[in-house]
Design a protein around this motif. Structure first.
Motif, short mmCIF file in Angstrom:
data_model
loop_
_atom_site.label_atom_id
_atom_site.label_comp_id
_atom_site.label_asym_id
_atom_site.label_seq_id
_atom_site.Cartn_x
_atom_site.Cartn_y
_atom_site.Cartn_z
N TYR A 27 0.80 -1.23 0.00
CA TYR A 27 0.00 0.00 0.00
C TYR A 27 0.83 1.27 0.00
O TYR A 27 0.33 2.33 -0.32
N MET A 28 2.12 1.19 0.37
CA MET A 28 2.94 2.39 0.40
C MET A 28 3.37 2.87 -1.00
O MET A 28 3.84 3.97 -1.16
N ILE A 29 3.17 2.03 -2.00
CA ILE A 29 3.51 2.39 -3.38
C ILE A 29 2.29 3.04 -4.02
O ILE A 29 1.19 2.48 -4.01
N PRO A 30 2.45 4.23 -4.61
CA PRO A 30 1.31 4.88 -5.29
C PRO A 30 1.04 4.22 -6.65
O PRO A 30 1.55 4.65 -7.68
N TRP A 31 0.23 3.19 -6.67
CA TRP A 31 0.03 2.38 -7.87
C TRP A 31 -0.54 3.14 -9.06
O TRP A 31 -0.12 2.90 -10.19
#
Length: 109
Positions: A27-31
């Protein structure tokens, strides 16, 4: 050839990640931003591959076998370029949130 194989492999990896819902765990990656950057890079590199491949197509009278291969490669590079371009458009819309309407909007006056 590098563009085709590299983006095919990365697309398969991203597809498997979304299929297995691994993006929920990371979730910490801005997909949405990652997808916009990936699709934009793929579109730009496929534009250059399409132009290069199209410029390499020469007269079919001199090289009949080579003409068919290069023409087919140009055609499919154009198709994939259009597909990645459409994917860039949709991922950009998802990132910016243009898909909301009055029923889903949280704006209050």
């Amino acid at each position: 050839m590098f563009v085709a194989i590299f983006f095919w492999l990365v697309t398969i990896i991203l597809f498997a990640m979304y299929l297995l819902q691994l993006q929920m765990k990371l979730y910490m990656i801005p997909w949405p931003v990652v997808l916009v950057i990936f699709n934009t890079a793929a579109t730009v590199l496929y534009v250059t591959a399409f132009i290069t491949c199209s410029a390499a197509v020469q007269d079919h009278i001199r090289l009949p076998g080579d003409y068919n291969k290069r023409a087919a490669a140009s055609f499919f590079a154009c198709i994939v370029m259009i597909a990645y371009g459409a994917s860039t458009f949709f991922s950009f819309q998802e990132w910016k949130g243009f898909g909301s309407n009055a029923a889903t909007s949280q704006v209050t006056d």
